[in-house]
Design a protein around this motif. Structure first.
Motif, PDB file in Angstrom:
ATOM      1  N   LEU A  97       0.767   6.778  -6.795  1.00 51.17           N
ATOM      2  CA  LEU A  97      -0.212   7.753  -7.456  1.00 51.17           C
ATOM      3  C   LEU A  97       0.175   9.114  -7.065  1.00 51.17           C
ATOM      4  O   LEU A  97      -0.078  10.107  -7.698  1.00 51.17           O
ATOM      5  CB  LEU A  97      -1.368   7.210  -6.797  1.00 51.17           C
ATOM      6  CG  LEU A  97      -2.588   8.008  -7.459  1.00 51.17           C
ATOM      7  CD1 LEU A  97      -2.667   7.809  -9.067  1.00 51.17           C
ATOM      8  CD2 LEU A  97      -3.878   7.822  -6.885  1.00 51.17           C
ATOM      9  N   GLU A 115       1.758   1.719  -3.560  1.00 48.76           N
ATOM     10  CA  GLU A 115       0.637   2.141  -4.267  1.00 48.76           C
ATOM     11  C   GLU A 115       0.312   3.628  -4.254  1.00 48.76           C
ATOM     12  O   GLU A 115       0.161   4.318  -5.075  1.00 48.76           O
ATOM     13  CB  GLU A 115      -0.644   1.081  -4.261  1.00 48.76           C
ATOM     14  CG  GLU A 115      -0.559  -0.378  -4.647  1.00 48.76           C
ATOM     15  CD  GLU A 115      -1.344  -1.141  -4.308  1.00 48.76           C
ATOM     16  OE1 GLU A 115      -1.438  -2.526  -4.672  1.00 48.76           O
ATOM     17  OE2 GLU A 115      -1.717  -0.878  -3.280  1.00 48.76           O
ATOM     18  N   GLY A 116       0.368   3.888  -2.856  1.00 43.38           N
ATOM     19  CA  GLY A 116       0.281   5.320  -2.794  1.00 43.38           C
ATOM     20  C   GLY A 116       0.920   6.203  -3.217  1.00 43.38           C
ATOM     21  O   GLY A 116       0.983   7.384  -3.760  1.00 43.38           O
ATOM     22  N   VAL A 172       0.826  -1.171   0.114  1.00 42.53           N
ATOM     23  CA  VAL A 172       0.038   0.002  -0.119  1.00 42.53           C
ATOM     24  C   VAL A 172       0.884   1.103  -0.075  1.00 42.53           C
ATOM     25  O   VAL A 172       0.614   2.287  -0.593  1.00 42.53           O
ATOM     26  CB  VAL A 172      -1.022   0.097   1.174  1.00 42.53           C
ATOM     27  CG1 VAL A 172      -1.709   1.498   1.229  1.00 42.53           C
ATOM     28  CG2 VAL A 172      -1.834  -1.191   1.102  1.00 42.53           C
ATOM     29  N   GLN A 173       1.798   1.069   0.720  1.00 39.69           N
ATOM     30  CA  GLN A 173       2.811   2.245   0.775  1.00 39.69           C
ATOM     31  C   GLN A 173       3.408   2.527  -0.608  1.00 39.69           C
ATOM     32  O   GLN A 173       3.447   3.820  -1.341  1.00 39.69           O
ATOM     33  CB  GLN A 173       4.326   2.028   1.444  1.00 39.69           C
ATOM     34  CG  GLN A 173       3.938   2.162   2.865  1.00 39.69           C
ATOM     35  CD  GLN A 173       4.017   3.556   3.472  1.00 39.69           C
ATOM     36  OE1 GLN A 173       4.693   4.469   3.086  1.00 39.69           O
ATOM     37  NE2 GLN A 173       2.541   3.790   4.072  1.00 39.69           N
TER      38      GLN A 173
END
Lengths: 805, 163
Positions: A693, A689-690, A686-687
């Motif tokens: 973006l 992917e965030g 998630v780190q």
């Protein structure tokens, strides 16, 4: 070189680390419990606001607050008259003392240096009376001409900081009489001679904008006094210990009179590595004795928060016809804005995290950080590396086109490897790298060989489209070498559980959870036996805070070593209770057992083999700690790392572009990452992917413009366009870890690295679509559409493919 | 002015200023799950249900909610745990500040799907429905995985789901 398989062998037996657990605070967060600063503020807080300067450069000739003070409900109005203008200045930067950032602020200054600078502090019973009072403050201004263009700042006759009590406490080449916040010049070898002997030199200038971090929870702080008369500051911050120092310096009060606590934080991304607002409510509480609260609106977050440093980077990249990169010259001009928070430090990463990706024979890296009359910049994920990566990786992509080389191949030919000494990285050794495997992996997962550079097609309704790809590589660090400090305390508690007390800040990243995982692994216990507390300057062990990609690596090391020390203490105590030598005792997480050395070989079932086995449970040992038979079983560990092992990644952007309108979207983004061991694979993912973006937002959406007078135009989420869900296709992540022996269980960092590849990768995909090299961010739809009309550079890389119609 | 607003099943009478926003009315009455992220109705963090439909409470005057039913996450705790658990299993709640607004919007989406007989919405439909809910931490991917995992679970556990 250590391969991914070997790394797997080293992590294969881990029970808690390298597994995905829910964040410890997850259930409270998803049910919307009141856990953030504003949610837990006392109801009787005075509302605190700062009157904003309408001018970018002005002196307050006179300020009359007499009418404002009479507004019913107004409790206090403070101006520069309440602050000694000759006192020592301070910085809001959250950094290890002595700070590189200059001491250039006063709590309230007569000299306003940007639109939004604080002219007065107003505190009252509610927002309405405060707003009314602010309108009734009368100011006689001496409006001065501002310096707004960073190119014209050095040696301009207009000085942002003409005052004599401006102070730079670390030699960073700063000179306020030249508008210089910092200057540096470093090199290895004779880069001019090398560039002269190169077959080809890419010589271009790149520009990145002052992006907003976009944390969803706006800045918030409230203050109270405790029964001892000390100032308690509860704040949404990444840096409790630095806030204590900064507020003490701003208010000129002893650090002993300040306690700083952070509750849950609604995102930070570096923004909350600067003590943007804490001193204002702190001053009100200190002076009035009343509880006080300050909350920024989003407009204030954008206009008074500290965004990414705007940078302009001149790259000269020299190579031979066979693709060998031989020399890199980089000049970075960084815009600090009106105050120097993190100015001298961010700029360094634009070179230190880009040049050592490669093995040039020579390099030179020159920087200037300048003061201008705009809001001060600060820390934002990537911290200068993001800007530098856009420049250097774009230049490498340009080199590939000039040499007709595949960008993946050219990187594989030139990258630094494990074992190399990295002259551009303080001569640190490369202790772990799987970058070559990451490049190969991202090549496979993106289908690169079939997609590069891209294809053009016409839709049935006649739209001219391009589907193109672009790539980049990146590195970051893991903590600031020999500067950052990670700390942890672990204590055995009655009931047989452990308290893990931290001074770093979980701002949503999940570090409380991954650090508990590290403790559980070392203490052979389930994750829920580790309870986490912090951060609180009164009780936490010192930790410089959560920034500079330091938490997993550095605080993680502190947690691991504290746990191993506590483990030894538990064994010692168990052995004492069992009446056996310490060397003959072992701890399995639940029991300390008497295991004579001669039979200490692993046995399948010790209890069955020896029914009379001597053992004492952790619970029994824990109970004795409260009776003072044992005393407290506790271990505190503090770490600093002489090196900063870089994590690496390779990223590919796949862009779909409407060449007529310029409309485009990243349909797929592929990232292959070597962050060492992933302590919690879900959270690491998630780190990634965030961060990706956020990087795409910087590349394509998040414009920053100012009026002629210097006011920020994009001062709300209406104008400042962070990517929403429909703005991105899919993000695909692969972890291809090396094993970093210096890190806890082989881990390096992940948080910052992941924002670095999108800007150059997207710019390359845009080039492959429209044939124009975009060297200024963000790349707008208008830029792309105009490129189609102007056709500046002509050579469109993508070829027409009728099969895609 | 005096209003009566039904909040999570309980009627609350209040003497309010005419310019009081619904978000402030709700936070003043203990609904602290309702978050302010932007002031300009752009981020979705303040999403609540008004008569069952998701609305932005920072863009509605409390006076306009007079006589209406307002639901916040405080009134949907079990639903939040059930649905939000799938987001948390991906680690995609992250800082959690946007979670209440997102989950309010998602609960509305799940209910609308149920009414329309949709049990496996597409990526693009989900993105369109949730376009107004910004998240800066997650890049949205993990949340999308969690949403799909929820629908997948629900297809095989229709009776167990309270949504």
């Amino acid at each position: 070189m250590r391969t991914g398989d070997e790394a797997k062998g080293l992590t294969g037996n881990l029970k808690v680390v390298n597994h995905s657990w829910r964040k410890k605070d997850a259930d409270q967060l998803i049910t919307g419990k009141p856990v953030y600063t504003q949610d837990i503020a006392p109801k009787d807080c005075l509302v605190v606001k700062v009157l904003e300067s309408p001018y970018a450069n002005a002196i307050i000739e006179d300020i009359d607050t007499s009418v404002a003070e009479k507004v019913p409900g107004v409790a206090a109005v403070f101006t520069w008259k309440d602050v000694d203008q000759n006192a020592r200045r301070y910085t809001k930067a959250g950094a290890t003392f002595p700070e590189s950032s200059p001491y250039d602020r006063l709590l309230l200054d007569r000299h306003m240096r940007y639109i939004g600078d604080g002219a007065a502090i107003v505190a009252g019973e509610d927002e309405k009376c405060v707003d009314k009072a602010m309108r009734l403050i009368k100011i006689k201004w001496n409006v001065l001409e501002p310096v707004l263009d960073m190119h014209k700042a050095i040696d301009n006759k207009i000085l942002v900081h003409p005052e004599d009590n401006w102070e730079s406490i670390v030699p960073v080449g700063a000179d306020n009489k030249r508008n210089l916040c910092a200057h540096s010049d470093e090199s290895d070898g004779d880069v001019e001679a090398v560039l002269k002997s190169c077959d080809i030199v890419i010589d271009e200038t790149y520009h990145t904008q002052a992006c907003h971090q976009g944390y969803m929870e706006p800045f918030c702080t409230w203050c109270t006094k405790d029964p001892y008369g000390r100032l308690v500051i509860v704040s949404s911050t990444q840096i409790v210990f630095h806030v204590r120092r900064n507020v003490a310096n701003a208010l000129h009060i002893p650090k002993s009179m300040i306690r700083v606590v952070k509750p849950r934080i609604g995102g930070g991304f570096g923004a909350k590595q600067t003590s943007v607002m804490e001193m204002y409510p702190a001053f009100v509480t200190w002076k009035t004795g009343r509880n006080a609260k300050m909350v920024f609106t989003r407009r204030q977050c954008l206009t008074q928060g500290t965004p990414r440093h705007e940078m302009e980077m001149h790259v000269r990249l020299g190579a031979m016809k066979d693709g060998t990169i031989r020399g890199i010259y980089l000049y970075t001009l960084s815009n600090a804005g009106a105050y120097g928070e993190h100015g001298p430090t961010t700029v360094g990463l634009s070179g230190h995290k880009t040049i050592p990706l490669y093995r040039p024979e020579a390099f030179r890296f020159v920087t200037d950080v300048v003061y201008t009359n705009i809001n001060a910049a600060g820390a934002y994920r990537g911290f200068g590396a993001t800007q530098g990566m856009f420049a250097v990786e774009s230049a490498v992509n340009e080199l590939c086109h000039k040499l007709h080389r595949d960008p993946m191949d050219l990187r594989l030919q030139n990258i630094a490897h494990e074992g190399d000494i990295m002259p551009g990285y303080y001569n640190e050794p490369n202790t772990s790298s799987n970058l070559d495997r990451c490049i190969q992996k991202v090549r496979e997962m993106s289908g690169w060989d079939a997609k590069y550079p891209g294809q053009k097609f016409t839709t049935p309704d006649g739209r001219h489209m391009a589907r193109t790809v672009g790539m980049a590589i990146a590195m970051q660090g893991s903590s600031i070498s020999a500067v950052d400090v990670g700390g942890a305390t672990l204590r055995l508690e009655e009931g047989g559980f452990y308290m893990l007390i931290l001074g770093c800040a979980d701002m949503g990243t999940g570090c409380d959870t991954i650090l508990a995982q590290i403790a559980a692994e070392a203490l052979d216990c389930p994750l829920d036996k580790i309870q986490v507390s912090g951060a609180d300057t009164d009780t936490s062990p010192y930790d410089s805070g959560s920034y500079a990609s330091s938490t997993t690596y550095l605080t993680g090391r502190a947690v691991r070593d504290a746990a191993l020390e506590l483990r030894k203490k538990i064994i010692r105590e168990g052995a004492r209770l069992l009446g056996c030598p310490e060397e003959d005792a072992d701890f399995d997480g639940e029991y300390v057992r008497y295991v004579p050395l001669k039979v200490q070989e692993p046995s399948e079932n010790k209890a069955a083999a020896d029914p009379e086995e001597k053992k004492v449970s952790l619970n029994e040992i824990a109970e004795r700690t409260v009776t003072n038979i044992t005393g407290i079983l506790e271990a505190t560990n503090t770490q600093s790392s002489p090196t900063s092992p870089p994590p690496y990644m390779a990223g590919v952007a796949e862009l779909l572009t409407d060449l007529d309108t310029g409309e485009c979207r990243v349909e797929n983004y592929y990232g292959a990452i070597d962050c060492g061991t992933t302590i919690n694979p879900n959270l690491a993912r998630v780190q990634a992917e965030g961060g990706i973006l956020q990087g795409i937002g910087m590349a394509l959406y998040e414009g920053v413009h100012r009026t002629e007078k210097g006011a920020l135009i994009e001062n709300s989420f209406m104008q400042y366009k962070m990517p929403a869900r429909p703005d991105i296709g899919q993000i695909h992540i692969s972890f291809d870890p090396s094993y970093e022996h210096l890190g806890p269980y082989g881990a390096k960092s992940i948080g910052e690295l992941v924002i670095d590849t999108p800007c150059p990768a997207v710019a390359e995909a845009v080039y492959n679509a429209c044939g124009v090299r975009m060297r200024t961010l963000p790349i707008t739809r208008e830029d792309i559409a105009m490129a189609g009309i102007k056709g500046e550079e002509g050579s469109v890389a993508a070829q027409e493919n009728p099969s895609l119609r | 002015m005096t209003v009566t607003i039904n909040v999570n099943g309980k009627a609350i009478c209040g003497d309010i200023a005419p310019d009081l926003l619904l978000i402030d009315f709700l936070r003043d009455h203990g609904c602290l799950s309702v978050k302010r992220g932007c002031d300009t109705s752009n981020c979705g963090a303040c999403t609540v249900h008004m008569d069952g439909k998701p609305v932005l409470s920072c863009g509605i005057l409390a006076a306009r909610a007079d006589g209406h039913q307002i639901t916040t996450l405080e009134g949907l705790q079990k639903e939040a745990l059930e649905f939000g658990g799938f987001i948390a299993d991906e680690g995609a709640e992250q800082c959690g500040y946007c979670s209440p607004g997102l989950i309010m919007e998602c609960i509305a989406m799940v209910r609308e799907c149920r009414e329309k007989g949709i049990d496996n919405p597409s990526d693009e439909d989900i993105k369109a429905y949730l376009a107004g809910n910004l998240c800066r931490c997650s890049g949205y991917e993990g949340q999308m995985r969690g949403i799909h995992a929820f629908f997948e679970w629900r297809r095989s556990h229709r009776d167990a789901s309270i949504l």
